[in-house]
Design an enzyme around this catalytic site. Structure first.
Site, mmCIF file in Angstrom:
data_model
loop_
_atom_site.group_PDB
_atom_site.id
_atom_site.type_symbol
_atom_site.label_atom_id
_atom_site.label_comp_id
_atom_site.label_asym_id
_atom_site.label_seq_id
_atom_site.Cartn_x
_atom_site.Cartn_y
_atom_site.Cartn_z
ATOM 1 N N ASP A 1 0.494 -4.622 0.953
ATOM 2 C CA ASP A 1 1.161 -4.282 -0.653
ATOM 3 C C ASP A 1 -0.337 -3.855 -0.943
ATOM 4 O OD1 ASP A 1 2.907 -5.997 -1.222
ATOM 5 O OD2 ASP A 1 1.731 -7.205 -2.089
ATOM 6 N N ASP B 1 5.332 2.922 -1.379
ATOM 7 C CA ASP B 1 6.148 2.047 -0.245
ATOM 8 C C ASP B 1 7.106 3.336 -0.335
ATOM 9 O OD1 ASP B 1 8.399 0.060 0.714
ATOM 10 O OD2 ASP B 1 9.531 0.646 -0.430
ATOM 11 N N GLU C 1 0.073 0.023 0.541
ATOM 12 C CA GLU C 1 1.007 0.847 0.322
ATOM 13 C C GLU C 1 0.685 1.327 -0.893
ATOM 14 O OE1 GLU C 1 4.845 -0.618 1.717
ATOM 15 O OE2 GLU C 1 4.715 -1.675 -0.352
ATOM 16 N N GLU D 1 1.505 0.046 -5.577
ATOM 17 C CA GLU D 1 2.837 0.045 -4.939
ATOM 18 C C GLU D 1 3.983 0.310 -4.140
ATOM 19 O OE1 GLU D 1 4.823 -4.092 -2.880
ATOM 20 O OE2 GLU D 1 3.393 -4.299 -4.565
#
Length: 223
Positions: free
Chosen positions: A113, A44, A116, A40
């Site tokens: 989450d 991002d 990502e 995650e």
């Protein structure tokens, strides 16, 4: 996972990466297997760069400030959660029994989450080009020219005004009415617990734009 790969439009050479991306920390702790949090973190950055690259190429006449606002709207939890729900991502997440019972498969924070983490898994497995393709496919309608243009209008203006006071608008879904071929969405825009405006439209984006316009009118910032 084959079904999810079809939805993503990507076949993993190392399926373990996708398995880890779909593993919630609660499941990882119970079964002593890797979970998605490190992915995650990487995802991002992959998402932000992929969207930045896309916007830079697709909107050559838009200045840096507006590009930043559009990007912020595209990479936020709400957008990622909607994208995750469109591809049914929640069905594939590995959760502990407790998290399952508390509705974890549809929690916006978990869905965003994991989304990502999946982007990061694609990046590690196939490189940035493959990640860009998957991001573009998953975000889909959010990247259509009209959707991007919407972010330059009332929503952006409202956000700009609110940021001066250290606030950010939040868009709350109210309802969807009408038949599937002609739906009518309604949204409310808020600043914390304070309602600023409401609006309806034939798409989520247009309803949010209408809510932003209503808020601007109430503020006296729009005639």
């Amino acid at each position: 996972m084959r079904e999810l790969c079809e939805k993503l439009g990507y076949a993993f050479r190392n399926p373990k990466l996708l398995e880890t991306a779909l593993t919630h920390p609660s499941f990882g702790g119970d079964h002593h297997v890797p979970h998605y949090q490190r992915l995650e973190f990487l995802g991002d950055a992959v998402l932000e760069l992929a969207v930045s690259d896309y916007l830079y190429r697709e909107l050559p006449d838009v200045d840096e400030g507006k590009l930043t606002r559009i990007r912020a709207a595209l990479v936020r939890e709400e957008t990622l959660c909607s994208a995750a729900r469109r591809i049914g991502l929640g069905r594939f997440i590995r959760l502990s029994v407790g998290e399952e019972r508390s509705g974890g498969r549809d929690k916006p924070s978990i869905l965003s989450d994991v989304m990502e983490a999946v982007f990061a898994a694609v990046y590690l497995d196939g490189g940035f080009g493959c990640a860009v393709e998957v991001v573009s496919r998953v975000l889909g309608s959010e990247l259509r020219p009209q959707s991007l243009a919407d972010h330059l209008d009332s929503k952006s203006r409202l956000q700009e005004i609110m940021q001066r006071d250290g606030e950010m608008p939040e868009y709350e879904f109210i309802s969807m009415e009408g038949p599937p071929h002609a739906p009518k969405f309604s949204y409310r825009v808020r600043a914390g617990v304070r309602a600023l405006g409401e609006g309806s439209g034939s798409s989520k984006q247009s309803a949010q734009q209408a809510a932003a316009r209503d808020a601007l009118k109430r503020m006296g910032a729009l005639s």
